[in-house]
Design an enzyme around this catalytic site. Structure first.
Site, mmCIF file in Angstrom:
data_model
loop_
_atom_site.group_PDB
_atom_site.id
_atom_site.type_symbol
_atom_site.label_atom_id
_atom_site.label_comp_id
_atom_site.label_asym_id
_atom_site.label_seq_id
_atom_site.Cartn_x
_atom_site.Cartn_y
_atom_site.Cartn_z
ATOM 1 C CB SER A 65 -0.841 -0.053 1.633
ATOM 2 O OG SER A 65 -0.198 -0.059 2.620
ATOM 3 C CE LYS A 66 -0.930 7.542 0.293
ATOM 4 N NZ LYS A 66 0.347 8.879 1.052
ATOM 5 N NE ARG A 67 -2.521 3.664 5.503
ATOM 6 C CZ ARG A 67 -2.926 2.234 5.597
ATOM 7 N NH1 ARG A 67 -2.639 1.680 6.555
ATOM 8 N NH2 ARG A 67 -3.874 2.100 4.849
#
Ligand code: GLU
Length: 511
Positions: A263-265
């Site tokens: 994910s972007k996180r």
């Protein structure tokens, strides 16, 4: 039959590398089979509309060199390619489904839906669905008398159209990667097909458009697999089963440790990009870094992505786009997720940097150099020419994995460096060295033809005269010119920064 594939993103934010890989596999498959690659913008969910996201997607495809044959921008035989502009098309199909008993009208308000969920929520069913069981308890055209339904519609009561999922049916789908997959229809809810505002949902629009646009193969991420039974039934209920595209659900791209979808996180946490290009989110005002701005070459990015979930069946790892088109086949796409490895991504980029001609590289690194110069408080060169950058790029490229590394590895060509490793010089300083570096300044002053060999010869001669070994003076000289213990050959550096600057840097440290 001509192969026609599509990438069908919803323009809701940055383009994740998983999305770009879907584009790539679509593109390779289309080119391999002499088919067409369509970009269709699935923007029917107006609550999720994000300004600029569509343009951003098109820019990403352009940067990657994976441009579609048909798109909102290019047009094509099946235009429009933006679903919001096709709104008028979907209602008839929803009505056809209602008439054939495969869909129904539902009037339930958000409060009524919430009430139903609260009533049926159990430990083993935390999110009760609108399905074959609950639909019998709600306000819809299956439970209300036909006159009541007609009256409500007449009065303009908002309603949605839902698919009527059959009970206890096995829905099967043959996936090009996973083989035959079966779903139990009882576990799938009655998805909304048409919303109260007359817009279709993704489920209806994707089937109608794949049909109308004559899509032969539909490739998308594995996360869409749970929606597949709804789509298969819609193909069947609309009477188009024989035209249904062949599906391939592509494996997920996983976190580096293999624990779940990347994910972007994860990118923010581990310091690498997950979007193709910088994404500025107008809602939060936040910019998320992309591979492009991190200093990736599009060819390297694309090559790396090709290998993330597919194997060419040979040892070789570096392939141009044309080579990939030649050898790509879906049979070699893996079923399991592919772990993202940023070090490997950088390895690909490094390989492409090495292969790139220095003159071309100079143009590519120029923005990074200009940025570095702008941020540096200690600018020496305010004018520079591409020929100089070309030479510098050639000297340092084997040390660079990212285009941004060209500034890290070459800033001292443009700005007087801070001498960070002065202690290394001081620790071994003595009179002989002082004598050497003082004399060196005079000797360098006298060189008329300022070049690498002349510099090396003068330096070596002087070292002998001072009773020093070459090794004793090279490291201090490097630190004087560069600021630290790194960089390409010292004389190559001196040649490029010029006589005046070389002497100035020596003088700065040795007096
Ligand atoms: N609109 C869907 C998305 O945003 C497309 C899924 C599909 O390709 O069917 O990814």
């Amino acid at each position: 039959m001509k192969v026609r594939v599509r990438f069908a993103p919803s323009p809701t934010g940055g383009l994740h590398l998983g999305g770009v890989r879907t584009v790539l596999y679509n593109y390779l498959f289309a080119r391999h089979h002499g088919g067409n690659f369509v970009l269709r913008i699935e923007d029917t969910d107006q609550n999720r509309f994000v300004e600029g996201a569509e343009q951003y997607i098109m820019d990403c495809l352009k940067w990657c060199g994976l441009e579609p044959d048909e798109s909102p921008l290019k047009g094509g035989l099946y235009a429009p390619y933006r679903q919001s502009e096709r709104k008028h098309l979907y209602k008839d199909y929803a009505e056809q489904l209602i008439d054939s008993g495969h869909a129904y009208i539902a009037f339930d308000t958000p409060e009524e839906l919430e009430k139903m969920r609260a009533e049926y929520r159990r430990d083993d069913n935390t999110n009760p669905q609108y399905d074959h069981f609950t639909r019998g308890l709600m306000r819809n055209s299956l439970t209300l008398a036909p006159e009541t339904v007609a009256e409500l519609v007449e009065k303009g009561t908002p309603y949605v159209v839902r698919i009527k999922m059959p009970e206890k049916e096995t829905i099967t789908l043959t996936d090009m990667i996973r083989g035959e997959i079966s779903f139990d229809s009882s576990l799938v809810d009655d998805k909304v097909l048409l919303k109260a505002d007359g817009m279709p949902t993704y489920h209806l629009a994707v089937v109608v458009d794949d049909y109308l646009m004559k899509i032969t193969h539909a490739f998308r991420g594995e996360e869409w697999l749970p929606s597949a039974p709804v789509h298969v039934l819609l193909w069947q209920y609309l009477g188009w089963k024989q035209h249904m595209p062949q599906w391939a659900h592509l494996p997920l791209i996983l976190k580096p440790d293999g624990n779940g979808k990347l994910s972007k996180r994860d990118g923010d946490r581990l310091g690498f990009p997950v979007f193709a290009m910088n994404w500025y989110d107008p809602k939060t005002g936040e910019t998320t870094k992309g591979f492009r701005e991190m200093g990736f070459l599009p060819q390297a990015f694309v090559n790396m992505l090709a290998m993330l979930g597919w194997n060419p069946g040979v040892e070789k790892e570096l392939f141009s786009l044309d080579e990939l088109v030649q050898i790509f086949s879906l049979e070699r796409v893996h079923k399991g997720g592919a772990k993202f490895n940023f070090e490997k991504a950088k390895w690909f980029n490094h390989q492409y940097i090495q292969q790139t001609d220095n003159a071309v590289l100079a143009e590519m690194v120029l923005p990074y150099i200009l940025n570095g110069i702008n941020l540096s408080g200690n600018i020496r060169l305010t004018t520079y020419d591409l020929r100089l950058i070309e030479k510098i790029a050639g000297l340092i490229k084997d040390r660079c994995h990212l285009l941004t590394d060209f500034w890290e590895q070459g800033h001292f060509f443009f700005a007087t460096p801070e001498i960070k490793e002065i202690a290394v010089i001081r620790d071994k300083w003595n009179d002989q060295k002082q004598q050497f570096f003082t004399a060196l300044q005079t000797k360098l002053e006298q060189i008329t033809d300022w070049n690498h060999d002349a510099l090396e010869a003068s330096c070596n001669e002087l070292a002998v005269e001072c009773g020093l070994k070459k090794g004793d003076v090279m490291l201090p000289l490097r630190i004087m010119l560069v600021g630290g213990k790194y960089g390409p050959g010292v004389f190559a550096i001196a040649e490029l920064i010029g006589k005046e600057e070389t002497i100035k840097r020596i003088k700065f440290v040795t007096g």
